[in-house]
Motif scaffolding. Structure first.
Motif, mmCIF file in Angstrom:
data_model
loop_
_atom_site.group_PDB
_atom_site.id
_atom_site.type_symbol
_atom_site.label_atom_id
_atom_site.label_comp_id
_atom_site.label_asym_id
_atom_site.label_seq_id
_atom_site.Cartn_x
_atom_site.Cartn_y
_atom_site.Cartn_z
ATOM 1 N N THR A 173 0.835 -1.203 0.000
ATOM 2 C CA THR A 173 0.000 0.000 0.000
ATOM 3 C C THR A 173 0.870 1.252 0.000
ATOM 4 N N VAL A 174 1.917 1.270 0.813
ATOM 5 C CA VAL A 174 2.814 2.424 0.863
ATOM 6 C C VAL A 174 3.483 2.617 -0.501
ATOM 7 N N MET A 175 3.954 1.539 -1.113
ATOM 8 C CA MET A 175 4.612 1.664 -2.420
ATOM 9 C C MET A 175 3.644 2.168 -3.483
ATOM 10 N N ARG A 176 2.446 1.637 -3.494
ATOM 11 C CA ARG A 176 1.443 2.062 -4.477
ATOM 12 C C ARG A 176 1.119 3.549 -4.295
ATOM 13 N N THR A 177 0.915 3.952 -3.046
ATOM 14 C CA THR A 177 0.600 5.347 -2.763
ATOM 15 C C THR A 177 1.774 6.257 -3.129
ATOM 16 N N ALA A 178 2.992 5.825 -2.819
ATOM 17 C CA ALA A 178 4.178 6.622 -3.161
ATOM 18 C C ALA A 178 4.272 6.818 -4.670
ATOM 19 N N LYS A 179 4.045 5.762 -5.434
ATOM 20 C CA LYS A 179 4.090 5.872 -6.896
ATOM 21 C C LYS A 179 3.032 6.842 -7.406
#
Length: 117
Positions: free
Chosen positions: A39-45
């Protein structure tokens, strides 16, 4: 959140975890951690894709630092605090009781009680 006295009365430090429980606990812990990191990676992208000004880079850096500190705080795999960690994960929706299948029902009852605070 339960008081320190409530937690101490449970004596979680004294719990013994069977090998099967350790495997079940690790599986649930890793599942929640990987979902959270995804979730953090998706949101960061998504946030990076929306950058239009150089200064917005530092906002993302601050946000990522906050996420790292939250994850470091929330994901503590010491057996003495694992019931509290699991209760928090249940409360936040990162785990369900079914995800803890294989953990002793008495431990699950304590986790359930902590999660209800």
């Amino acid at each position: 959140m339960p008081s320190t006295q409530d937690i101490e009365s449970i004596h979680m430090r004294d719990w013994r975890w069977s090998q099967a429980e350790k495997i079940a606990a690790r599986r649930a812990f890793e599942q929640a951690l990987h979902q959270d990191l995804d979730t953090v990676m998706r949101t960061a992208k998504e946030r990076i894709a929306q950058i239009t000004k150089p200064a917005e880079l530092w906002d993302i850096e601050d946000w990522l630092g906050d996420q790292r500190r939250r994850i470091d705080r929330d994901y503590d795999y010491r057996y003495s605090v694992l019931p509290i960690v699991f209760a928090g994960m249940i409360r936040s929706g990162r785990l369900t009781e079914n995800d803890l299948h294989g953990i002793d029902p008495a431990k699950l009852d304590i986790i359930r009680r902590i999660a209800s605070y």
